[in-house]
Scaffold this active site. Structure first.
Site, short mmCIF file in Angstrom:
data_model
loop_
_atom_site.label_atom_id
_atom_site.label_comp_id
_atom_site.label_asym_id
_atom_site.label_seq_id
_atom_site.Cartn_x
_atom_site.Cartn_y
_atom_site.Cartn_z
N LYS A 77 -54.00 24.13 -1.41
CA LYS A 77 -53.50 25.34 -0.75
C LYS A 77 -52.93 26.36 -1.73
CE LYS A 77 -50.56 23.49 2.25
NZ LYS A 77 -50.42 22.20 1.57
N LYS B 118 -43.84 12.98 -1.40
CA LYS B 118 -44.66 13.05 -0.19
C LYS B 118 -45.10 14.49 0.09
CE LYS B 118 -44.30 11.69 4.68
NZ LYS B 118 -45.37 12.60 5.00
N ASP C 170 -48.96 11.28 -1.47
CA ASP C 170 -47.88 10.41 -1.04
C ASP C 170 -47.76 9.20 -1.94
OD1 ASP C 170 -47.96 12.18 0.95
OD2 ASP C 170 -48.04 10.73 2.57
N LYS D 202 -42.17 20.13 -2.68
CA LYS D 202 -42.42 20.09 -4.14
C LYS D 202 -42.73 21.48 -4.69
CE LYS D 202 -45.77 17.06 -4.15
NZ LYS D 202 -45.81 16.73 -2.72
#
Ligand code: SF4
Length: 261
Positions: free
Chosen positions: A40, A9, A125, A14
């Site tokens: 990002k 998710k 997700d 991560k």
């Protein structure tokens, strides 16, 4: 060469995990490439002392003739960092973008072929058709899911495993990034076992991670003697050993709710 992907998710940690595993493997002398697939550019920033690098998609969209130096940056202990980037909101496909960017990189650079370990830090997700593309295209051979013991991240992890089982893909392990939920380790351990897999690592919630990240470093680089650095190192070793794998058996939603109480 080992090519792994860490799914889970959004916002579950991560990128922190991927970058610390990359740094730990580099410490052990492995040639590592990390491919961040998040708009990002979070995967590489802590390996590059806070520097944000341009994404392959950004440069491609601007019509640049891209060369290796434009998109491959050397970070901590020689880790090669690449950020694929993401689509503009409302247009494009992140999954397909990853494939286009990787194909381009393979043509222009030997970095992927020269690595002992390639880590894909994959967003999302769910494993929709697009996000599963790196697996379907054979870019990834080992897959891991990252979750906490809370319902939503577990729901996402379970969904990811549904995707894996439809693709006939195996799962190499579950990683718990703790959010200090009640009975968290036991919950994620049970979840992993019911999938047919195992809990590879329990990463405790530790403010050191955020402090290092804010300063632009991985824990491995900035706080190498901390307990949490030891946890990442152990995980990195398990990933490099990569012994167990299973065809995951996703849980029913009712069972997931039961597990999380
Ligand atoms: S296939 Fe997946 S990655 Fe591609 S646009 Fe749809 S949701 Fe996004």
């Amino acid at each position: 060469m080992k090519q792994i992907a860490i799914y889970g998710k959004g916002g579950i940690g991560k990128s922190s995990t991927a970058s610390n595993v990359a740094a730990a493997c580099a410490d052990e002398g492995y040639k590592v490439t990390i491919v961040g697939c998040d708009p990002k550019s979070d995967s590489s920033i802590t390996l590059l002392r806070g520097e944000r690098i341009p994404t392959v998609m950004e440069l491609m969209q601007q019509g640049f003739e891209i060369s290796e130096e434009d998109v491959v940056f050397e970070g901590y202990k020689g880790v090669k960092c690449v950020e694929v980037g993401g689509p503009e909101p409302g247009i494009g496909c992140a999954g397909r973008g990853i494939i286009v960017a990787i194909k381009m990189l393979q043509k222009k650079s030997s970095v992927m072929a020269d690595s002992d370990l390639i880590i894909y830090d994959v967003p999302g997700d769910i494993v929709c058709g697009g996000f599963a593309a790196p697996i379907r295209k054979g870019l990834v051979n080992d897959t891991y899911v990252l979750t906490s013991g809370e319902y939503m991240p577990l729901y996402a992890a379970n969904n990811i495993c549904k995707g894996f089982s439809r693709l006939g893909n195996h799962l190499n392990g579950v990683i718990c990034n703790s959010r200090n939920a009640e009975n968290e380790e036991a919950i994620v351990k049970a979840f992993a076992q019911e999938l047919g897999s195992e809990l590879l690592a329990f990463i405790p919630k530790d403010p050191i991670v955020q402090t290092c990240e804010r300063a632009g470093y991985s824990v491995i680089e900035k706080q190498p003697d901390s307990e949490i650095a030891g946890v990442y190192r152990k995980l990195a070793r398990s990933i490099m050993d990569g012994i167990s794998s299973c065809k995951p058996q996703p849980l029913t939603d009712a069972r997931l709710r039961e597990l999380t109480g």
